[in-house]
Design a protein around this motif. Structure first.
Motif, PDB file in Angstrom:
ATOM      1  N   GLU A 102      91.991  -4.018  -0.960  1.00  0.00           N
ATOM      2  CA  GLU A 102      90.749  -3.162  -1.379  1.00  0.00           C
ATOM      3  C   GLU A 102      89.763  -2.992  -0.175  1.00  0.00           C
ATOM      4  OE1 GLU A 102      89.564  -2.140  -4.542  1.00  0.00           O
ATOM      5  OE2 GLU A 102      91.703  -2.705  -5.672  1.00  0.00           O
ATOM      6  N   ASP A 103      89.641  -3.804   0.475  1.00  0.00           N
ATOM      7  CA  ASP A 103      88.415  -3.855   1.709  1.00  0.00           C
ATOM      8  C   ASP A 103      88.519  -4.795   2.700  1.00  0.00           C
ATOM      9  OD1 ASP A 103      86.340  -2.571   2.697  1.00  0.00           O
ATOM     10  OD2 ASP A 103      85.035  -2.509   0.964  1.00  0.00           O
ATOM     11  N   LEU A 133      90.752  -1.712   8.335  1.00  0.00           N
ATOM     12  CA  LEU A 133      91.356  -1.496   7.133  1.00  0.00           C
ATOM     13  C   LEU A 133      92.591  -0.638   7.080  1.00  0.00           C
ATOM     14  CD1 LEU A 133      91.338  -2.443   4.310  1.00  0.00           C
ATOM     15  CD2 LEU A 133      89.784  -0.364   3.552  1.00  0.00           C
ATOM     16  N   PHE A 173      85.933  -6.946   5.207  1.00  0.00           N
ATOM     17  CA  PHE A 173      84.482  -7.128   5.514  1.00  0.00           C
ATOM     18  C   PHE A 173      84.254  -8.173   6.868  1.00  0.00           C
ATOM     19  CE2 PHE A 173      85.075  -7.131   0.849  1.00  0.00           C
ATOM     20  CZ  PHE A 173      83.861  -6.209   0.751  1.00  0.00           C
ATOM     21  N   ASP A 231      80.780   0.349  10.473  1.00  0.00           N
ATOM     22  CA  ASP A 231      81.270   0.856   9.314  1.00  0.00           C
ATOM     23  C   ASP A 231      82.472   1.716   9.780  1.00  0.00           C
ATOM     24  OD1 ASP A 231      79.406  -0.269   7.449  1.00  0.00           O
ATOM     25  OD2 ASP A 231      78.142   1.597   7.461  1.00  0.00           O
ATOM     26  N   SER A 274      91.162  -8.411  -1.799  1.00  0.00           N
ATOM     27  CA  SER A 274      92.321  -7.661  -2.715  1.00  0.00           C
ATOM     28  C   SER A 274      91.986  -8.640  -4.196  1.00  0.00           C
ATOM     29  CB  SER A 274      93.530  -8.069  -2.209  1.00  0.00           C
ATOM     30  OG  SER A 274      94.627  -7.529  -3.516  1.00  0.00           O
ATOM     31  N   ARG A 293      85.234  -0.952  10.568  1.00  0.00           N
ATOM     32  CA  ARG A 293      85.617  -1.634   9.312  1.00  0.00           C
ATOM     33  C   ARG A 293      86.796  -0.573   8.864  1.00  0.00           C
ATOM     34  NH1 ARG A 293      81.672  -1.883   5.031  1.00  0.00           N
ATOM     35  NH2 ARG A 293      83.450  -2.459   3.902  1.00  0.00           N
ATOM     36  N   ALA A 294      86.387   0.577   8.676  1.00  0.00           N
ATOM     37  CA  ALA A 294      87.319   1.578   7.995  1.00  0.00           C
ATOM     38  C   ALA A 294      88.729   1.675   9.077  1.00  0.00           C
ATOM     39  CB  ALA A 294      86.920   2.874   7.846  1.00  0.00           C
TER      40      ALA A 294
END
Length: 198
Positions: A188-189, A170, A191, A163, A121, A166-167
């Protein structure tokens, strides 16, 4: 008789001239009013943007109320906790979760899934050492572990499997933040610094 016809032509011509003058005057007045409204609208727009600039920390935007293209500041509803927006040149901050090692549905191929996570973030108030996510660590650990246990080897071994995971991580994390009155878009994301299936 010819005098009456000439008088009617003269009075008819005067009436037409009067009507044309009235139309021209009305048009000029209309144009003047429109110009005044447009010009005064621009001034009130400037005043409105100045007001927004005064309350920029609550709106999380630049002087015109919208986030600057180079800024990482977010605009969001006042129902969430408000934070000072980050400076445009500020680097991202990370929140590190300890290692996750879970049993999962390996379909005979693997039985353990190990994942290390870093959440990103631009708001250190959210992900910093003493940020809003720190007291939520046990809740996040619980919800993310449950998500990881429900994964399957067949899905994770696909090219886009990590991926998608990860989504999903999140999404789960943003829901926890939202449940605790923190705007989820400030995160934001995420990892995965380690992803191992054994």
């Amino acid at each position: 008789m010819s005098e009456e016809v000439q008088e009617e032509k003269k009075s008819g011509g005067k009436g037409l001239i009067i009507v044309l003058l009235v139309v021209v005057i009305l048009l000029l007045v209309g144009i003047g009013v429109m110009a005044f409204l447009l010009l005064s609208g621009d001034k009130s727009g400037d005043n409105g943007s100045a007001d927004t600039g005064l309350h920029g920390s609550a709106e999380h935007g630049s002087e015109n109320g919208h986030a600057d293209e180079n800024s990482h500041a977010k605009e969001y509803s006042p129902k969430y906790k408000q934070f000072e927006p980050p400076a445009p040149e500020s680097p991202p901050t990370y929140f590190t979760m300890e290692k996750f090692v879970v049993n999962f549905n390996g379909n005979g191929q693997a039985k353990f899934l190990a994942v290390d996570l870093k959440f990103m973030s631009y708001y250190p108030q959210v992900v910093g050492d003493a940020g809003e996510m720190e007291p939520l660590r046990p809740i996040l650990k619980n919800d993310i572990e449950r998500l990881l246990r429900n994964q399957s080897y067949n899905e994770l071994s696909k090219a886009d499997g990590p991926d998608k995971l990860r989504a999903e991580i999140l999404d789960v994390t943003r829901k926890v933040l939202e449940n605790h009155n923190i705007y989820p878009g400030l995160l934001e994301d995420v990892f995965m610094t380690r992803f191992v299936m054994q």
